[in-house]
Design a protein around this motif. Structure first.
Motif, PDB file in Angstrom:
ATOM      1  N   PHE A  21      36.199 -72.068  79.133  1.00 27.44           N
ATOM      2  CA  PHE A  21      35.071 -72.245  78.216  1.00 27.44           C
ATOM      3  C   PHE A  21      35.527 -72.596  76.800  1.00 27.44           C
ATOM      4  O   PHE A  21      34.868 -73.374  76.100  1.00 27.44           O
ATOM      5  N   SER A  22      36.658 -72.058  76.371  1.00 27.47           N
ATOM      6  CA  SER A  22      37.174 -72.407  75.046  1.00 27.47           C
ATOM      7  C   SER A  22      37.593 -73.868  75.006  1.00 27.47           C
ATOM      8  O   SER A  22      37.312 -74.582  74.037  1.00 27.47           O
ATOM      9  N   GLN A  24      36.438 -76.232  76.902  1.00 31.55           N
ATOM     10  CA  GLN A  24      35.220 -77.037  76.962  1.00 31.55           C
ATOM     11  C   GLN A  24      34.564 -77.141  75.596  1.00 31.55           C
ATOM     12  O   GLN A  24      34.157 -78.230  75.173  1.00 31.55           O
ATOM     13  N   SER A  25      34.479 -76.040  74.885  1.00 36.18           N
ATOM     14  CA  SER A  25      33.806 -76.078  73.583  1.00 36.18           C
ATOM     15  C   SER A  25      34.586 -76.897  72.565  1.00 36.18           C
ATOM     16  O   SER A  25      33.992 -77.477  71.661  1.00 36.18           O
ATOM     17  N   LYS A  26      35.892 -76.970  72.727  1.00 31.59           N
ATOM     18  CA  LYS A  26      36.716 -77.695  71.757  1.00 31.59           C
ATOM     19  C   LYS A  26      36.878 -79.175  72.115  1.00 31.59           C
ATOM     20  O   LYS A  26      36.814 -80.037  71.244  1.00 31.59           O
ATOM     21  N   PRO A  30      29.687 -82.669  74.445  1.00 26.41           N
ATOM     22  CA  PRO A  30      28.576 -81.801  74.854  1.00 26.41           C
ATOM     23  C   PRO A  30      27.458 -82.497  75.628  1.00 26.41           C
ATOM     24  O   PRO A  30      26.502 -81.836  76.021  1.00 26.41           O
ATOM     25  N   THR A  35      29.874 -82.776  80.530  1.00 21.60           N
ATOM     26  CA  THR A  35      29.958 -81.332  80.749  1.00 21.60           C
ATOM     27  C   THR A  35      29.845 -81.015  82.236  1.00 21.60           C
ATOM     28  O   THR A  35      30.600 -80.180  82.753  1.00 21.60           O
TER      29      THR A  35
END
Length: 115
Positions: A21-22, A24-26, A30, A35
């Protein structure tokens, strides 16, 4: 022995999920398509991580015989991992408030474990 197996499985599974998840967020765009593609590619890792977490909780329950305590420890492990992921991916340095919060969590664990 079950304490160590449970802790290791929880640590591995929760770390893997938080890294996914980290990351993906970085690094993942989005928008829904990118995604979704990333999440579909990560399904095997999620499966392994969820198995590790499930068995970690199962072995922790065999060792402690108190599900609430095992789940609290799992959540505390995840909080510590989240602080690490924030530093690793976002270069967020923990402040004194973060350390005070972690200390409060530690005191709470000690209070829960007392009989």
């Amino acid at each position: 022995m079950l304490y160590f197996v449970s802790f290791g499985l929880l640590l591995a599974g929760l770390t893997c999920i938080n890294v996914i998840f980290s990351y993906q967020s970085k690094y993942i765009d989005p928008h829904f398509g990118s995604t979704l593609k990333f999440q579909l590619l990560m399904l095997p890792l999620f499966l392994g991580s969820n198995l590790a977490i499930g068995y970690g909780i199962k072995f922790g329950l065999k060792a402690v015989h108190q599900l609430g305590y095992v789940l609290i420890i799992a959540k505390c492990i995840e909080v510590l991992i989240s602080v690490g992921m924030g530093y690793w991916f976002m270069k967020e340095v923990p402040t004194w408030k973060t350390w005070i919060g972690l200390a409060v969590i530690g005191v709470g664990i000690a209070m829960v474990k007392q009989k």
